[in-house]
Design a protein around this motif. Structure first.
Motif, PDB file in Angstrom:
ATOM      1  N   LEU A 267       0.827  -1.199   0.000  1.00 21.76           N
ATOM      2  CA  LEU A 267       0.000   0.000   0.000  1.00 21.76           C
ATOM      3  C   LEU A 267       0.867   1.258   0.000  1.00 21.76           C
ATOM      4  O   LEU A 267       0.600   2.220  -0.723  1.00 21.76           O
ATOM      5  CB  LEU A 267      -0.925  -0.037   1.230  1.00 21.76           C
ATOM      6  CG  LEU A 267      -2.112   0.901   1.222  1.00 21.76           C
ATOM      7  CD1 LEU A 267      -2.968   0.741  -0.014  1.00 21.76           C
ATOM      8  CD2 LEU A 267      -2.980   0.646   2.472  1.00 21.76           C
ATOM      9  N   ARG A 271       0.858   4.067  -2.897  1.00 22.63           N
ATOM     10  CA  ARG A 271       0.586   5.480  -2.604  1.00 22.63           C
ATOM     11  C   ARG A 271       1.710   6.365  -3.106  1.00 22.63           C
ATOM     12  O   ARG A 271       1.479   7.425  -3.688  1.00 22.63           O
ATOM     13  CB  ARG A 271       0.416   5.671  -1.089  1.00 22.63           C
ATOM     14  CG  ARG A 271      -0.892   5.125  -0.569  1.00 22.63           C
ATOM     15  CD  ARG A 271      -0.890   5.147   0.945  1.00 22.63           C
ATOM     16  NE  ARG A 271      -2.174   4.730   1.496  1.00 22.63           N
ATOM     17  CZ  ARG A 271      -2.366   4.436   2.770  1.00 22.63           C
ATOM     18  NH1 ARG A 271      -1.364   4.490   3.629  1.00 22.63           N
ATOM     19  NH2 ARG A 271      -3.560   4.090   3.200  1.00 22.63           N
ATOM     20  N   HIS A 274       1.782   6.598  -6.981  1.00 20.10           N
ATOM     21  CA  HIS A 274       0.674   7.321  -7.607  1.00 20.10           C
ATOM     22  C   HIS A 274       0.371   8.665  -6.939  1.00 20.10           C
ATOM     23  O   HIS A 274      -0.629   9.309  -7.283  1.00 20.10           O
ATOM     24  CB  HIS A 274      -0.576   6.430  -7.632  1.00 20.10           C
ATOM     25  CG  HIS A 274      -0.420   5.282  -8.591  1.00 20.10           C
ATOM     26  ND1 HIS A 274      -0.677   5.394  -9.928  1.00 20.10           N
ATOM     27  CD2 HIS A 274       0.041   4.027  -8.402  1.00 20.10           C
ATOM     28  CE1 HIS A 274      -0.404   4.244 -10.531  1.00 20.10           C
ATOM     29  NE2 HIS A 274       0.034   3.389  -9.625  1.00 20.10           N
ATOM     30  N   ASN A 276      -0.824   9.338  -4.150  1.00 20.59           N
ATOM     31  CA  ASN A 276      -2.170   9.327  -3.560  1.00 20.59           C
ATOM     32  C   ASN A 276      -2.065   8.789  -2.129  1.00 20.59           C
ATOM     33  O   ASN A 276      -2.083   7.588  -1.895  1.00 20.59           O
ATOM     34  CB  ASN A 276      -3.071   8.419  -4.415  1.00 20.59           C
ATOM     35  CG  ASN A 276      -4.477   8.321  -3.878  1.00 20.59           C
ATOM     36  OD1 ASN A 276      -4.784   8.862  -2.811  1.00 20.59           O
ATOM     37  ND2 ASN A 276      -5.336   7.627  -4.601  1.00 20.59           N
ATOM     38  N   ARG A 278      -4.001   8.838   0.317  1.00 17.59           N
ATOM     39  CA  ARG A 278      -5.192   8.303   0.991  1.00 17.59           C
ATOM     40  C   ARG A 278      -5.690   6.991   0.367  1.00 17.59           C
ATOM     41  O   ARG A 278      -6.694   6.438   0.797  1.00 17.59           O
ATOM     42  CB  ARG A 278      -6.305   9.337   0.969  1.00 17.59           C
ATOM     43  CG  ARG A 278      -6.063  10.458   1.996  1.00 17.59           C
ATOM     44  CD  ARG A 278      -7.385  10.928   2.563  1.00 17.59           C
ATOM     45  NE  ARG A 278      -8.159  11.627   1.550  1.00 17.59           N
ATOM     46  CZ  ARG A 278      -8.130  12.943   1.383  1.00 17.59           C
ATOM     47  NH1 ARG A 278      -7.387  13.678   2.162  1.00 17.59           N
ATOM     48  NH2 ARG A 278      -8.860  13.526   0.461  1.00 17.59           N
ATOM     49  N   ALA A 279      -4.994   6.501  -0.644  1.00 16.95           N
ATOM     50  CA  ALA A 279      -5.451   5.264  -1.315  1.00 16.95           C
ATOM     51  C   ALA A 279      -5.542   4.122  -0.304  1.00 16.95           C
ATOM     52  O   ALA A 279      -4.694   4.008   0.584  1.00 16.95           O
ATOM     53  CB  ALA A 279      -4.480   4.903  -2.426  1.00 16.95           C
ATOM     54  N   ASP A 280      -6.577   3.324  -0.410  1.00 14.74           N
ATOM     55  CA  ASP A 280      -6.700   2.179   0.497  1.00 14.74           C
ATOM     56  C   ASP A 280      -6.503   0.870  -0.281  1.00 14.74           C
ATOM     57  O   ASP A 280      -6.266   0.868  -1.489  1.00 14.74           O
ATOM     58  CB  ASP A 280      -8.052   2.191   1.233  1.00 14.74           C
ATOM     59  CG  ASP A 280      -9.235   2.090   0.276  1.00 14.74           C
ATOM     60  OD1 ASP A 280      -9.009   1.853  -0.925  1.00 14.74           O
ATOM     61  OD2 ASP A 280     -10.379   2.260   0.720  1.00 14.74           O
ATOM     62  N   TRP A 281      -6.628  -0.233   0.433  1.00 13.72           N
ATOM     63  CA  TRP A 281      -6.342  -1.527  -0.169  1.00 13.72           C
ATOM     64  C   TRP A 281      -7.302  -1.849  -1.325  1.00 13.72           C
ATOM     65  O   TRP A 281      -6.896  -2.395  -2.346  1.00 13.72           O
ATOM     66  CB  TRP A 281      -6.397  -2.632   0.902  1.00 13.72           C
ATOM     67  CG  TRP A 281      -6.034  -3.967   0.341  1.00 13.72           C
ATOM     68  CD1 TRP A 281      -6.867  -4.971  -0.012  1.00 13.72           C
ATOM     69  CD2 TRP A 281      -4.713  -4.422   0.006  1.00 13.72           C
ATOM     70  NE1 TRP A 281      -6.173  -6.041  -0.537  1.00 13.72           N
ATOM     71  CE2 TRP A 281      -4.834  -5.724  -0.534  1.00 13.72           C
ATOM     72  CE3 TRP A 281      -3.433  -3.854   0.104  1.00 13.72           C
ATOM     73  CZ2 TRP A 281      -3.740  -6.472  -0.959  1.00 13.72           C
ATOM     74  CZ3 TRP A 281      -2.339  -4.601  -0.315  1.00 13.72           C
ATOM     75  CH2 TRP A 281      -2.504  -5.885  -0.846  1.00 13.72           C
ATOM     76  N   GLU A 283      -8.701   0.220  -3.351  1.00 12.81           N
ATOM     77  CA  GLU A 283      -8.289   0.990  -4.518  1.00 12.81           C
ATOM     78  C   GLU A 283      -7.059   0.362  -5.177  1.00 12.81           C
ATOM     79  O   GLU A 283      -6.980   0.247  -6.406  1.00 12.81           O
ATOM     80  CB  GLU A 283      -7.980   2.419  -4.059  1.00 12.81           C
ATOM     81  CG  GLU A 283      -8.044   3.417  -5.178  1.00 12.81           C
ATOM     82  CD  GLU A 283      -7.906   4.844  -4.640  1.00 12.81           C
ATOM     83  OE1 GLU A 283      -8.254   5.095  -3.464  1.00 12.81           O
ATOM     84  OE2 GLU A 283      -7.439   5.701  -5.405  1.00 12.81           O
ATOM     85  N   LEU A 284      -6.132  -0.053  -4.321  1.00  9.57           N
ATOM     86  CA  LEU A 284      -4.926  -0.716  -4.838  1.00  9.57           C
ATOM     87  C   LEU A 284      -5.306  -1.985  -5.614  1.00  9.57           C
ATOM     88  O   LEU A 284      -4.850  -2.198  -6.745  1.00  9.57           O
ATOM     89  CB  LEU A 284      -4.008  -1.066  -3.661  1.00  9.57           C
ATOM     90  CG  LEU A 284      -2.689  -1.790  -3.954  1.00  9.57           C
ATOM     91  CD1 LEU A 284      -1.659  -1.491  -2.862  1.00  9.57           C
ATOM     92  CD2 LEU A 284      -2.830  -3.289  -4.082  1.00  9.57           C
ATOM     93  N   HIS A 287      -6.885  -1.238  -8.907  1.00 10.24           N
ATOM     94  CA  HIS A 287      -5.897  -0.702  -9.850  1.00 10.24           C
ATOM     95  C   HIS A 287      -5.036  -1.837 -10.438  1.00 10.24           C
ATOM     96  O   HIS A 287      -4.823  -1.901 -11.649  1.00 10.24           O
ATOM     97  CB  HIS A 287      -5.010   0.326  -9.132  1.00 10.24           C
ATOM     98  CG  HIS A 287      -4.065   1.028 -10.042  1.00 10.24           C
ATOM     99  ND1 HIS A 287      -4.370   2.218 -10.675  1.00 10.24           N
ATOM    100  CD2 HIS A 287      -2.816   0.701 -10.477  1.00 10.24           C
ATOM    101  CE1 HIS A 287      -3.354   2.581 -11.438  1.00 10.24           C
ATOM    102  NE2 HIS A 287      -2.396   1.680 -11.338  1.00 10.24           N
TER     103      HIS A 287
END
Ligand SMILES: [Zn+2]
Length: 397
Positions: A267, A271, A274, A276, A278-281, A283-284, A287
């Motif tokens: 994670l 982050r 990218h 980002n 605040r990206a969470d799992w 979202e990962l 992606h």
């Protein structure tokens, strides 16, 4: 080596039990074939297991087609491990803890299983456990089976070190669980439980299992036996340093593999790559499912490949099983990891490394570990369970 009759009975019982774990319904003849025992011996073991309540006869539906029935005769009577819930299973994870009623036959989706967020202190954990246990509804059990992260001292019943769950360190966790339950507590290191479960389900003789979750752990089964260390530590592959990696690990060191390949490590890389924060799992995962192996992910896979290659060079094992978060992100990841291990290992110079994903079978591994006590004695003096034993802490495997 001279094998006393009681030992032989126990060994035969264990073979029949293992065969039934791997294949839930078997006829006596099939069991004899699978275990290499004579039909008479296999039948005798099944009878003793039945008498002890560990094995039950199961209905075999007759062929629906009358012609087949006339041709084949009656189908043979099948036997299976008892479906009665017998154990309280506790799977302690860094984020979540699962509590379930477990039969000898393996986890049953029909039986209640509770998942609770893992609290951040021993008192809170024991409090949550008491409530969750009540909702599972298992009045009494033969043993409490616990999978524990970290380094476990089998003799002392203590967690020596837990990089991602420091509050669990010491003897209090397992003794606290024991104090809540009038049954022996059998504790198994969490990755070793996965390896035992995989071995039971697949019958694999030698493999290195790698699990990716909040940490990166390993366990080795060599020629049918779980490899354990002389000291209470083995398989801690996630705490091998990776060159040029400056991340600090939960263990206190800098550069450990798991700071790159664990859930949090991945994670963090995602982050950073990218921009980002605040990206969470979720979202990962979305992606990676869409875009495949990008450089930030490839770096984590290759770092894992280098470390695993070192283990393979040392152990002489060519089969790697991967479970957990990393391989589940994308179908190409396991093959990329295999290629990396092959590239960095000596075996790769002249042979082929096999690498495959597998489901986590931790409950099954715990049952295998408990079976040592359940089946102790074997044959004539087989006991129906281990609940009547003097209460103490067993540390299996
Ligand atoms: Zn570390």
């Amino acid at each position: 080596m001279y094998l006393r009759p009681a030992h032989l009975r126990e060994a035969n019982t264990r073979r029949v039990f293992r065969a039934l774990l791997a294949r839930p319904r078997c006829s006596r003849a099939e069991l004899a074939r699978r275990t290499g025992l004579s039909g008479v011996t296999a039948g005798r073991v099944v009878d003793a297991l039945k008498e002890a309540g560990l094995v039950v006869e199961v209905e075999t539906p007759p062929p629906t087609d009358g012609a087949t029935l006339r041709l084949m005769g009656r189908p043979p009577q099948m036997v299976a491990l008892s479906p009665r819930p017998r154990f309280l299973g506790i799977e302690i994870g860094v984020r979540e803890t699962r509590i379930a009623a477990l039969p000898l036959a393996g986890p049953d989706p029909e039986l209640p299983c509770r998942t609770i967020p893992t609290p951040d202190s021993l008192d809170a954990f024991l409090g949550s456990l008491r409530k969750a246990k009540a909702s599972v509804g298992l009045k009494r059990c033969d043993a409490v089976l616990v999978s524990v992260p970290g380094v476990v001292d089998q003799g002392a019943g203590a967690v020596l070190f837990s990089p991602n769950l420091h509050w669990s360190e010491g003897a209090e966790l397992l003794h606290g669980i024991g104090a809540q339950n009038p049954a022996p507590v059998i504790a198994v290191q969490e990755i070793q439980a996965l390896a035992l479960g995989h071995q039971a389900a697949e019958g694999s003789e030698s493999f290195l299992l790698l699990d990716f979750s909040e940490g990166v752990g390993g366990a080795v089964v060599m020629q049918g036996h779980l490899l354990t260390g002389e000291i209470s530590l083995s398989g801690e592959i996630g705490h091998t340093p990776v060159m040029n990696n400056g991340r600090r690990c939960g263990c206190g060191a800098v550069g450990c593999l798991e700071t790159l390949a664990s859930r949090n490590g991945l994670l963090r890389s995602f982050r950073e790559a990218h921009g980002n924060r605040r990206a969470d799992w979720t979202e990962l995962a979305r992606h990676v499912a869409r875009f495949g192996i990008e450089p930030w992910l490839d770096q984590a896979i290759d770092a894992t490949g280098v470390v695993v290659a070192g283990a393979i060079n040392l152990l002489g094992i060519g089969h790697v099983i991967v479970t957990g978060d990393l391989p589940s992100l994308h179908v190409d990841i396991t093959e990329r990891l295999r290629a990396s291990i092959e590239e960095h290992s000596l075996l790769g110079r002249f042979g082929r490394v096999a690498c495959a994903t597998a489901p986590r079978r931790r409950w099954l591994g715990l049952i295998v570990a408990a079976s040592k006590d359940v089946l102790a004695g074997g044959g004539d003096d087989l006991r129906p369970g281990i609940g009547d034993r003097r209460k103490h802490l067993y540390l299996a495997v």
